[in-house]
Design an enzyme around this catalytic site. Structure first.
Site, short mmCIF file in Angstrom:
data_model
loop_
_atom_site.label_atom_id
_atom_site.label_comp_id
_atom_site.label_asym_id
_atom_site.label_seq_id
_atom_site.Cartn_x
_atom_site.Cartn_y
_atom_site.Cartn_z
N LEU A 1 7.24 1.84 3.47
CA LEU A 1 6.89 1.01 1.72
C LEU A 1 7.02 -0.39 1.53
O LEU A 1 7.75 -0.80 0.74
CB LEU A 1 7.20 2.03 0.74
CG LEU A 1 6.24 3.21 0.59
CD1 LEU A 1 7.35 3.82 -0.69
CD2 LEU A 1 5.37 2.93 0.22
N HIS B 1 -3.87 2.02 -10.09
CA HIS B 1 -4.90 2.74 -9.08
C HIS B 1 -6.43 1.79 -9.19
O HIS B 1 -7.14 2.65 -8.62
CB HIS B 1 -5.06 4.03 -8.56
CG HIS B 1 -3.45 4.62 -8.39
ND1 HIS B 1 -1.92 4.47 -9.57
CD2 HIS B 1 -3.10 4.66 -6.48
CE1 HIS B 1 -0.94 4.82 -8.62
NE2 HIS B 1 -2.03 4.64 -7.56
N ASP C 1 -4.08 -2.41 -6.31
CA ASP C 1 -3.42 -3.20 -6.95
C ASP C 1 -2.25 -3.24 -6.43
O ASP C 1 -1.15 -4.31 -6.41
CB ASP C 1 -3.61 -2.11 -8.05
CG ASP C 1 -4.18 -0.95 -8.15
OD1 ASP C 1 -4.17 -1.69 -9.40
OD2 ASP C 1 -5.23 -0.18 -7.50
N PHE C 2 -1.42 -2.73 -4.70
CA PHE C 2 -0.28 -2.32 -4.47
C PHE C 2 -0.25 -4.54 -3.95
O PHE C 2 1.42 -4.20 -3.92
CB PHE C 2 -0.19 -1.79 -3.35
CG PHE C 2 -0.09 0.05 -4.60
CD1 PHE C 2 -0.10 -0.19 -5.64
CD2 PHE C 2 -0.10 0.71 -3.60
CE1 PHE C 2 0.12 0.70 -5.82
CE2 PHE C 2 -0.15 2.11 -4.20
CZ PHE C 2 -0.02 2.23 -5.43
N GLN D 1 -2.38 0.67 0.56
CA GLN D 1 -2.85 2.04 0.36
C GLN D 1 -4.02 2.24 -1.15
O GLN D 1 -4.88 2.68 -0.93
CB GLN D 1 -1.87 2.34 -0.26
CG GLN D 1 -2.59 4.65 -0.65
CD GLN D 1 -0.78 5.26 0.08
OE1 GLN D 1 -0.15 4.77 -1.29
NE2 GLN D 1 -0.23 5.50 1.01
N PHE D 2 -3.60 1.43 -2.18
CA PHE D 2 -4.70 0.90 -3.72
C PHE D 2 -4.34 -0.73 -3.96
O PHE D 2 -3.59 -1.34 -3.00
CB PHE D 2 -3.98 1.35 -4.96
CG PHE D 2 -3.68 2.83 -4.21
CD1 PHE D 2 -5.40 4.06 -4.58
CD2 PHE D 2 -2.92 3.85 -3.96
CE1 PHE D 2 -5.67 4.96 -4.95
CE2 PHE D 2 -3.31 5.31 -3.74
CZ PHE D 2 -4.65 5.67 -4.32
N GLU E 1 4.69 -3.74 1.55
CA GLU E 1 3.91 -4.32 2.08
C GLU E 1 4.12 -5.96 2.42
O GLU E 1 3.22 -6.14 3.14
CB GLU E 1 2.74 -4.34 0.64
CG GLU E 1 2.08 -2.95 0.33
CD GLU E 1 3.13 -1.98 -0.76
OE1 GLU E 1 2.49 -1.33 -0.91
OE2 GLU E 1 4.34 -2.47 -0.84
#
Length: 659
Positions: free
Chosen positions: A396, A465, A423-424, A420-421, A398
């Site tokens: 985890l 999300h 937003d991340f 993954q989304f 990014e």
């Protein structure tokens, strides 16, 4: 200071001495020119030369080094021409970055040096990507990244070390612990007794050395390289030294206790190495003077020639041309290719699979994308077909993974990073907007990285999300941003993104994944990035939109056949298709810009401003925007529905038509 000679010959020792002395003498000349106003800024590495020089000597010439702004010895050690270096320091277009970067914020493929950015941490993750490429090719090579003791507090330091350890990458992370981060002493920077202790926490080897001892640095890096290659694991080295001058010359050193400066002055790396060579009878006073005079002559000659050079004129066209690396033309599907009905999500999956088949050098990276198939199962089965070396689950982190993607690009690979989304993506923002976006403009290095971002609301996922955050990136020169609305465009734009050597942010709307179907050519094809699509022509109102907005506009047009709507799907948000926008405006004279993203600062504001500036005479009414509320995306179904622009479309259109 004890020097371990080992098997280094007399000739090599003398060469080492010249390579240690040369950057010191260059820097002394630069400080003089700084006072004369012939260079504007200088970050001094005086007293720290042994680290940069020793590390560079220990590596092969084709092993990448990622230095910082006090590592002149890396650049001189890789035999970069002093004339061009001086042009760089002057900010001249004749420098390595054409005047676009300061001091050492540049790189050179020819010399296997990757340029830093001012944020200090991101280069560590790039080293991960470079070493991953070596590992995939089964090459016996390492990469080496410098950081300062201050940089070890940055999140990127921890992310990069963790990724390197988890993936077993042959990277050397070299901390130059020089006592101060600008004016902040180490006791205010960290609480561990030694920074090298952090190595154990990541499951890697750690070494602490005297950074002022040239041979100790050289042997340590050689040893670290052997360990990294034999064990396929990273190594952390903490090299103890001291910054004898200010963070940069204007800062001064008034905050440093004078006794501390006196103590470290006694450990000057050049003076001690000279003494060692005199002890071995390889140097004497006459020989030292001869070497210094020779180097001084060479430096003066190169600097004088550089000072007499004439810089080319500034050109707007040249500046804009270098934002992007040249991209291939679009490849339409063969006329006879079969066409099948596919869901949006299946079109993306098919595009990903075909890209992996077409590009053996393409690597996928993301959280849970291997055996699990990703959060939306788009890459399900990929690791069975293409192997876990190419379909890589990531920790985890990014930012580190985006940086690794850039490192892969430096080595000639392509990469896809799945958020993954969408937003991340905030956790990787710095790498995207400051490294990927700017690197081609800065020193001609492409960033062949595609970042997939599942985005958008309408699925009841709440504030973290559901965001449509494309406008964060359309403001950044050097990025390309695409946002398909149909299955055919989803595949064609995705394949175009992989063909393009520039960083492409590929937004895919989650609510469209399984709700939208359409005809998709089964063969490989690409859709031109930067080319909008006319969904339907009309005479009454022009709706300019993208993503989910395309389907809202189509649905509205079908429900209101009495109104003739011209619908333009932008498809690409950066660069925009201004010709298509101009045509859409002229078609009806009344324009609604529709997007899911929040209103203030959304892409609609930029398009509206451009229309007002360039198409004013074609307008019969003010340009209107219909967008999401200026709130976070709420969770409850009714609140989310209220947030979306779709609920306000009818009101906006009727208001516009009434003019």
């Amino acid at each position: 200071m004890y020097f371990e000679r080992a098997h280094i010959s007399d000739e090599e020792l003398l060469s080492f001495y010249k390579q240690l002395l040369y950057p010191r003498m260059v820097e002394e000349k630069m400080l003089l020119l700084l006072r004369q106003g012939k260079v504007s800024k200088w970050f001094s590495g005086i007293g720290q030369e042994a680290i940069a020089v020793g590390a560079t000597l220990a590596l092969d010439k084709d092993e990448w080094i990622l230095p910082l702004h006090r590592n002149l010895g890396v650049f001189t050690g890789r035999k970069m021409p002093l004339q061009q270096l001086f042009h760089q320091w002057q900010g001249s277009p004749l420098g390595f970055s054409k005047g676009r970067e300061r001091s050492f914020h540049f790189g050179s493929r020819q010399h296997h040096i990757c340029g830093m950015i001012s944020h200090l941490g991101p280069q560590l993750s790039i080293a991960d990507g470079i070493s991953l490429a070596h590992k995939l090719r089964k090459e016996n090579k390492v990469s080496l990244a410098f950081t300062g003791e201050g940089g070890t507090s940055e999140g990127e330091f921890h992310e990069a070390l963790n990724v390197a350890a988890v993936w077993g990458l042959p990277v050397i992370f070299l901390i130059e612990n020089n006592g101060y981060g600008l004016s902040t002493p180490v006791e205010e920077q960290y609480r561990c007794e030694q920074l090298v202790q952090r190595a154990a926490g990541y499951g890697m080897r750690g070494m602490r050395i005297n950074g002022n001892n040239l041979l100790e640095v050289y042997h340590a890096v050689k040893e670290a390289k052997g360990h990294a290659l034999n064990e396929q694991q990273p190594v952390l080295i903490e090299a103890m030294t001291f910054r004898m001058r200010g963070h940069e010359e204007a800062s001064g050193t008034k905050y440093v206790p004078p006794a501390l400066l006196e103590e470290w002055a006694k450990q000057d790396p050049i003076r001690h190495f000279e003494g060692f060579l005199q002890y071995l009878h390889l140097l004497d006073t006459e020989k030292i003077s001869e070497i210094r005079n020779t180097l001084k002559y060479e430096i003066e000659k190169d600097i004088n020639e550089a000072l007499s050079a004439t810089s080319p004129a500034v050109s707007i066209a040249d500046e804009l041309q270098d934002i992007y690396a040249p991209a291939p033309s679009a490849v339409p599907p063969p006329v006879t290719t079969p066409v099948a009905e596919k869901r949006f999500i299946n079109a993306i999956s098919e595009g990903l699979r075909q890209a992996l088949e077409r590009y053996p050098n393409l690597i996928f990276m993301g959280q849970d994308i291997a055996a699990y198939g990703g959060a939306f199962k788009i890459t399900e089965g990929f690791s069975d077909t293409f192997g876990k070396e190419r379909i890589r689950n990531t920790p985890l982190c990014e930012s580190a993974i985006v940086g690794a993607g850039l490192g892969l690009s430096i080595m000639g690979y392509k990469s896809m990073v799945e958020m993954q989304f969408g937003d991340f993506v905030t956790c990787g923002f710095n790498q995207i907007v400051n490294n990927l976006a700017k690197i081609h403009y800065r020193w001609g290095q492409n960033a062949d990285v595609v970042i997939r971002l599942p985005a958008g609301a309408g699925v009841g996922a709440g504030p973290f999300h559901s965001q449509s955050n494309e406008a964060w990136f359309t403001h950044v020169p050097g990025l390309k941003v695409v946002y398909p609305a149909t299955p055919a465009d989803a595949k064609g734009l995705l394949l175009a993104a992989f063909a393009d050597p520039n960083p492409v942010l590929y937004f895919e709307h989650k609510a469209l994944y399984r709700s939208i179907s359409g005809p998709v050519p089964e063969e490989w094809y690409t859709i031109e990035i930067g080319k909008a699509n006319i969904i339907q022509s009309g005479d009454d109102i022009s709706i300019i939109t993208y993503g989910s907005g395309v389907h809202w506009a189509l649905e509205y047009a079908q429900q209101h056949p009495e109104q003739s709507s011209y619908i333009l799907d932008l498809r690409t948000l950066q660069p925009l298709d201004y010709d298509a926008i101009r045509t859409a405006v002229a078609a009806t004279g009344k324009v609604l810009i529709l997007h899911e993203d929040t209103l203030t600062g959304g892409l609609g504001a930029e398009i509206s401003a451009w229309i007002a500036e360039h198409c004013f005479t074609s307008l019969d009414a003010p340009v209107m925007r219909c967008a999401g509320l200026d709130t976070p995306v709420p969770f409850a179904a009714e609140l989310e529905k209220n947030f979306l622009a779709k609920t306000r479309m009818h009101q906006c259109i009727q208001q516009l038509l009434s003019y």
